[in-house]
Motif scaffolding. Structure first.
Motif, PDB file in Angstrom:
ATOM      1  N   ASP A 586      68.939  41.857  42.498  1.00  0.00           N
ATOM      2  CA  ASP A 586      68.342  42.721  43.621  1.00  0.00           C
ATOM      3  C   ASP A 586      69.199  42.882  44.238  1.00  0.00           C
ATOM      4  O   ASP A 586      70.649  42.323  44.737  1.00  0.00           O
ATOM      5  N   PHE A 587      69.947  44.553  44.259  1.00  0.00           N
ATOM      6  CA  PHE A 587      70.960  45.009  45.211  1.00  0.00           C
ATOM      7  C   PHE A 587      70.458  45.496  45.839  1.00  0.00           C
ATOM      8  O   PHE A 587      70.073  46.992  45.706  1.00  0.00           O
ATOM      9  N   ASP A 588      70.025  45.727  47.177  1.00  0.00           N
ATOM     10  CA  ASP A 588      69.263  46.506  48.179  1.00  0.00           C
ATOM     11  C   ASP A 588      68.299  46.992  47.700  1.00  0.00           C
ATOM     12  O   ASP A 588      67.301  47.998  47.529  1.00  0.00           O
ATOM     13  N   GLY A 589      67.397  45.763  47.296  1.00  0.00           N
ATOM     14  CA  GLY A 589      66.233  45.984  46.766  1.00  0.00           C
ATOM     15  C   GLY A 589      65.644  47.170  45.149  1.00  0.00           C
ATOM     16  O   GLY A 589      64.624  47.069  44.934  1.00  0.00           O
ATOM     17  N   VAL A 590      67.043  46.637  44.683  1.00  0.00           N
ATOM     18  CA  VAL A 590      66.470  48.087  43.346  1.00  0.00           C
ATOM     19  C   VAL A 590      67.019  46.128  42.455  1.00  0.00           C
ATOM     20  O   VAL A 590      68.734  46.145  42.267  1.00  0.00           O
ATOM     21  N   PRO A 591      66.032  46.414  41.231  1.00  0.00           N
ATOM     22  CA  PRO A 591      66.761  45.119  40.178  1.00  0.00           C
ATOM     23  C   PRO A 591      68.046  45.679  39.736  1.00  0.00           C
ATOM     24  O   PRO A 591      67.587  46.640  38.778  1.00  0.00           O
ATOM     25  N   THR A 592      69.020  45.058  39.070  1.00  0.00           N
ATOM     26  CA  THR A 592      69.844  45.717  38.694  1.00  0.00           C
ATOM     27  C   THR A 592      70.259  44.739  37.406  1.00  0.00           C
ATOM     28  O   THR A 592      70.625  43.270  37.492  1.00  0.00           O
ATOM     29  N   GLN A 593      70.619  45.159  36.138  1.00  0.00           N
ATOM     30  CA  GLN A 593      71.089  44.392  35.039  1.00  0.00           C
ATOM     31  C   GLN A 593      72.508  44.613  34.972  1.00  0.00           C
ATOM     32  O   GLN A 593      73.423  45.811  34.769  1.00  0.00           O
ATOM     33  N   LEU A 594      73.310  43.608  35.111  1.00  0.00           N
ATOM     34  CA  LEU A 594      74.128  43.257  34.964  1.00  0.00           C
ATOM     35  C   LEU A 594      74.747  42.963  33.523  1.00  0.00           C
ATOM     36  O   LEU A 594      75.447  42.265  33.036  1.00  0.00           O
ATOM     37  N   SER A 595      74.513  43.617  32.680  1.00  0.00           N
ATOM     38  CA  SER A 595      75.278  42.632  30.643  1.00  0.00           C
ATOM     39  C   SER A 595      76.184  43.616  31.301  1.00  0.00           C
ATOM     40  O   SER A 595      75.819  44.815  31.404  1.00  0.00           O
ATOM     41  N   GLY A 596      77.141  42.856  30.303  1.00  0.00           N
ATOM     42  CA  GLY A 596      77.957  43.861  30.088  1.00  0.00           C
ATOM     43  C   GLY A 596      79.680  43.153  31.466  1.00  0.00           C
ATOM     44  O   GLY A 596      80.502  43.643  30.582  1.00  0.00           O
ATOM     45  N   LYS A 597      79.181  43.102  32.392  1.00  0.00           N
ATOM     46  CA  LYS A 597      79.406  43.181  33.390  1.00  0.00           C
ATOM     47  C   LYS A 597      80.505  42.302  33.375  1.00  0.00           C
ATOM     48  O   LYS A 597      80.331  40.577  32.891  1.00  0.00           O
ATOM     49  N   ARG A 598      81.663  42.419  33.998  1.00  0.00           N
ATOM     50  CA  ARG A 598      82.701  40.671  34.446  1.00  0.00           C
ATOM     51  C   ARG A 598      82.424  39.550  34.534  1.00  0.00           C
ATOM     52  O   ARG A 598      81.783  40.256  36.590  1.00  0.00           O
ATOM     53  N   LEU A 599      82.506  38.796  35.022  1.00  0.00           N
ATOM     54  CA  LEU A 599      81.881  37.661  36.329  1.00  0.00           C
ATOM     55  C   LEU A 599      83.665  38.122  37.292  1.00  0.00           C
ATOM     56  O   LEU A 599      84.579  38.623  37.187  1.00  0.00           O
ATOM     57  N   GLU A 600      82.983  38.280  38.996  1.00  0.00           N
ATOM     58  CA  GLU A 600      83.429  38.897  39.780  1.00  0.00           C
ATOM     59  C   GLU A 600      84.637  37.485  39.565  1.00  0.00           C
ATOM     60  O   GLU A 600      84.695  35.724  39.556  1.00  0.00           O
ATOM     61  N   MET A 601      85.753  37.630  40.330  1.00  0.00           N
ATOM     62  CA  MET A 601      87.121  36.907  40.460  1.00  0.00           C
ATOM     63  C   MET A 601      87.544  35.995  39.612  1.00  0.00           C
ATOM     64  O   MET A 601      88.516  35.623  39.704  1.00  0.00           O
ATOM     65  N   SER A 602      86.904  36.628  38.185  1.00  0.00           N
ATOM     66  CA  SER A 602      87.939  36.473  36.974  1.00  0.00           C
ATOM     67  C   SER A 602      89.207  37.341  36.474  1.00  0.00           C
ATOM     68  O   SER A 602      87.902  37.963  36.074  1.00  0.00           O
ATOM     69  N   ALA A 603      90.319  36.372  36.336  1.00  0.00           N
ATOM     70  CA  ALA A 603      91.022  37.600  36.454  1.00  0.00           C
ATOM     71  C   ALA A 603      90.916  37.784  34.839  1.00  0.00           C
ATOM     72  O   ALA A 603      90.906  36.385  34.248  1.00  0.00           O
ATOM     73  N   ARG A 604      90.941  39.005  33.949  1.00  0.00           N
ATOM     74  CA  ARG A 604      91.890  38.338  32.268  1.00  0.00           C
ATOM     75  C   ARG A 604      93.266  37.893  32.236  1.00  0.00           C
ATOM     76  O   ARG A 604      93.326  37.319  30.668  1.00  0.00           O
ATOM     77  N   HIS A 605      93.523  38.144  32.922  1.00  0.00           N
ATOM     78  CA  HIS A 605      95.462  37.330  32.714  1.00  0.00           C
ATOM     79  C   HIS A 605      95.996  37.110  33.339  1.00  0.00           C
ATOM     80  O   HIS A 605      95.618  37.347  34.832  1.00  0.00           O
ATOM     81  N   SER A 606      96.535  35.729  33.419  1.00  0.00           N
ATOM     82  CA  SER A 606      96.833  35.207  34.196  1.00  0.00           C
ATOM     83  C   SER A 606      97.447  33.941  33.471  1.00  0.00           C
ATOM     84  O   SER A 606      98.010  34.436  31.762  1.00  0.00           O
ATOM     85  N   GLY A 607      99.278  33.487  33.807  1.00  0.00           N
ATOM     86  CA  GLY A 607     100.357  32.671  33.441  1.00  0.00           C
ATOM     87  C   GLY A 607     100.320  32.207  34.082  1.00  0.00           C
ATOM     88  O   GLY A 607     100.703  32.115  35.409  1.00  0.00           O
ATOM     89  N   GLY A 608     102.164  31.125  34.332  1.00  0.00           N
ATOM     90  CA  GLY A 608     102.739  30.405  35.131  1.00  0.00           C
ATOM     91  C   GLY A 608     104.165  30.024  34.563  1.00  0.00           C
ATOM     92  O   GLY A 608     104.044  29.679  33.229  1.00  0.00           O
ATOM     93  N   MET A 609     105.010  29.982  35.109  1.00  0.00           N
ATOM     94  CA  MET A 609     106.236  29.115  34.531  1.00  0.00           C
ATOM     95  C   MET A 609     106.796  27.841  35.607  1.00  0.00           C
ATOM     96  O   MET A 609     106.782  28.444  36.591  1.00  0.00           O
TER      97      MET A 609
END
Length: 700
Positions: A586-609
């Motif tokens: 529910d967002f501001d009283g509106v039920p919202t289907q999140l199917s297909g949305k990426r999880l928040e704070m999840s980066a697609r690309h990451s790395g380190g050296m």
């Protein structure tokens, strides 16, 4: 570099404690540094000591010498180049905490923390603020669900910290000072005992400051390890005391698609005198011995933590009255753990392990919320009358029991099969009271569910010490829902959430080349997760809910290289795709289907050296870079944070008995959002600012 008076006193105490011992040493100096090629051992994957290259799961080992050579000072800098892992420092747990990300899931309670073979905070949430990196032998990092031998604990990863053995004769003193009035001292040495008993003591004190207004933490820590070896095995006892007092920072609020320009960086909206403290004591003990034709190991632990907090979060992006909500809580947590297992080899190429464990947790929380007014720009610390009647109460008791077995079978020299089966029985009882509303509620839940893993590894090529191996595994995992004892969660209702479950498959290639000078790995994974516990906001208060189903998939790769002339390097790159499959919120009283949305704070690309030059004597140096790609700040994917790189470097001089070094972290002074608050609505913690620290280490 300003060092606080209390830290200075502790440093002088350490110097006095070890001074006479240092002068009296006649033993030859120890050689510090990373050897040209290291033998690595892990025990997280199967509870049996094995080379990480030999097990059909993705696991890495970081030695204590390597971390010291790179100037690692916390979990983020220690795991900069770890494959598929991103550590956000700080978070709701305070400036001494961190929020790990595995497989694209950034949740502080989704992974399992183990210290010397026993879980830390396992019944509730990992005790990350109690974690320290002093006097450690190694850090093991397992990606993916925990093995069946560790119970109903984790979907995405395990971090195990192993301290040096009680029989170690090394004596080490470390003193440091740095930015924002930071300073620390740590001393580790053997303590003589009678007979065949040996022991090792580590004591340390630390004060760490930050650029954020009124943000710091102070820690006192002691760890005493005792053991006795006999002809049939070993008995051990560990006693750990950690006293942590924190002055918390504030997350920065979002306004629409960007972080609000009305709130300057480093603004602190906490009331005057805000605190977030955790005083914890842990005793663990166990034995390892030959029995029943095999190796019998038993370990037990009991831990008690007293946590107290006074803090506040903005709830209105204006200077209107009562634009902030404060929280006052006292929480007492008790954890108990018992594990016993027997490992034996009935035939050539076959190993069995059978065991059972029990995990108990009791938590009692009292709290209250209140409203107060704070300047939007945080120009002053506001005095508040914190409530003395903590009339919201939560009592929760958890009991997790499991019996497990695992098999390792090598039918041929180049082929290995692993299989594990576990039966979980969990029971939880919870009671909530709201004195202000005059309401109370109780609930209970019992679940019985099996978990399993199956894996295989094939050696496709082998020449002397070099190998190329292919592996694959399947894991079915179960975990009771997390609880964080938030008073908002209580007022939203005392319903115990559904347990989280997952099914995952992964496979990859592990290679060792050039006479063991290069270790390389590439792997892919796919995991379907149900009932993920996620944060929400109900009636202006934070709460937890189950979040339907999600799918995690990705590709991870990395290599470690031992170059000539004492040069060691690691590098990693990961691609993660974490999405909602079926979740209506529910967002501001509106039920919202999140199917297909990426999880928040999840980066697609990451790395380190990371790269380190570590001769036995002379000039030393290290450098590191970590990259976090763009990520969405919201579940509806309406706001985006750009990718960023964090840079660090260190330089020093090493002699046989001492080392002096200076380390800089986040040299580009990036202040990007790295973790979302579960207590402040639409608010984000930033990467800590640039800092420089100097460290003197003595070995004798």
């Amino acid at each position: 570099m300003a060092i606080s008076r209390g830290t200075s006193a502790f440093i002088f105490f350490l110097l006095f404690l070890c001074g006479n011992t240092l002068l009296a040493q006649t033993a030859p100096p120890t050689t510090q540094g990373i050897p040209t090629v290291q033998e690595r051992v892990e025990v997280t994957a199967t509870r049996l000591p094995e080379d990480p290259q030999d097990v059909p799961v993705p696991i890495e080992v970081f030695s204590g010498d390597e971390l010291a050579a790179r100037g690692a000072r916390d979990l983020r800098s220690a795991l900069t180049s770890a494959i598929g892992v991103d550590i956000a420092p700080g978070g709701d747990a305070g400036p001494a905490g961190s929020v790990p990300e595995f497989w694209g899931l950034k949740e502080f309670d989704a992974f399992h923390l183990v210290v010397d073979g026993v879980p830390m905070g396992g019944a509730f949430n990992p005790a990350l603020t109690s974690l320290n990196l002093s006097d450690i032998e190694r850090v093991e990092v397992l990606r993916g669900p925990a093995a069946v031998t560790y119970g109903a604990t984790s979907f995405v990863g395990v971090i195990q910290v192993v301290h040096k053995d009680a029989a170690s004769t090394e004596r080490n003193l470390s003193l440091s000072g740095g930015a924002f009035g930071s300073g620390s001292g740590s001393f580790s040495a053997p303590v003589p005992l009678a007979g065949k008993w040996v022991s090792r003591l580590t004591v340390e004190g630390q004060r760490e400051g930050f650029s954020d207004d009124r943000t710091a933490f102070r820690r006192g820590h002691g760890l005493w390890r005792i053991s006795r070896k006999t002809d049939s095995g070993r008995f051990w006892i560990n006693s750990d005391l950690d006293w942590l007092d924190q002055d918390p920072a504030s997350p920065r609020p979002r306004a629409g698609q960007v972080l609000s320009p009305l709130v300057p960086v480093d603004t602190n909206h906490n009331p005057a005198g805000a605190f977030l403290n955790d005083h914890r004591g842990t005793i663990s003990f166990g034995f390892d011995r030959h029995a029943f034709g095999g190796d019998w190991s038993t370990s037990a632990m009991i831990s008690h933590s007293r946590q107290g907090s006074l803090r506040g979060f903005l709830q209105d992006l204006s200077n209107a009255p009562d634009n902030a909500r404060g929280l006052r809580e006292d929480i007492h947590l008790t954890d108990a753990y018992l594990d016993s297992h027997l490992a034996w080899k009935p035939a050539h190429g076959v190993s069995f392990l059978l065991g059972a464990d029990y995990l108990h947790g009791t938590g009692n929380a009292r709290g209250a919320d209140f409203e107060f007014t704070v300047p939007l720009d945080g120009s002053q610390a506001v005095q508040v009358n914190a409530p003395s009647d903590l009339d919201v109460r939560i009592a929760d008791e958890r009991n997790f029991f499991g019996a497990y077995g695992s098999l390792e079978w090598n039918p041929f020299e180049r082929l290995r099969f692993d299989a594990g089966l576990r039966m979980n029985v969990t029971h939880e009882h919870r009671h909530d009271e709201d004195g202000g509303a005059g309401t109370s509620a109780s609930s209970g839940r019992t679940d019985a569910r099996a978990g399993a893993n199956v894996g295989a590894m094939f050696t496709a090529w082998q020449h002397d010490n070099d190998t190329l191996r292919l592996y694959a595994d399947y894991r079915d995992t179960f975990k009771p829902a997390a609880i964080d004892f938030g008073i908002g969660e209580s007022q939203a209702g005392s319903q115990i959430l559904k347990p989280e479950t997952s099914r995952s498959v992964e496979g990859g290639i592990k290679g060792r080349f050039f006479d063991r000078r290069v270790d390389a790995e590439i792997s892919g994974f796919l995991m379907d997760l149900s009932n993920l516990v996620t944060a929400t906001n109900i009636g202006g208060l934070p709460a937890l809910i189950n979040a339907g189903t999600q799918r995690f998939k990705g590709l991870e790769s990395g290599a470690e290289i031992f170059l000539a002339r004492n040069v060691f390097a690691r590098a990693s790159y990961s691609f993660h795709d974490a999405r909602f499959v079926d979740f209506v919120q529910d967002f501001d009283g509106v039920p919202t289907q999140l199917s297909g949305k990426r999880l928040e704070m999840s980066a697609r690309h990451s790395g380190g050296m990371t790269i380190a030059y570590t001769p036995v004597r002379g000039i030393t140096g290290s450098a590191e870079v970590s990259y976090t790609g763009s990520r969405f700040l919201t579940k509806r994917n309406t706001a985006t944070a750009g990718g960023f790189a964090s840079l660090g470097t260190g330089i020093g001089y090493r002699a046989p008995r001492w080392e002096l070094r200076v380390d800089g972290h986040n040299l580009a002074d990036r202040r990007d959002p790295v973790a979302e608050s579960e207590l402040g609505d639409a608010q984000y913690y930033l990467l800590p600012s640039r800092r420089v620290d100097a460290t003197l280490r003595l070995h004798f």
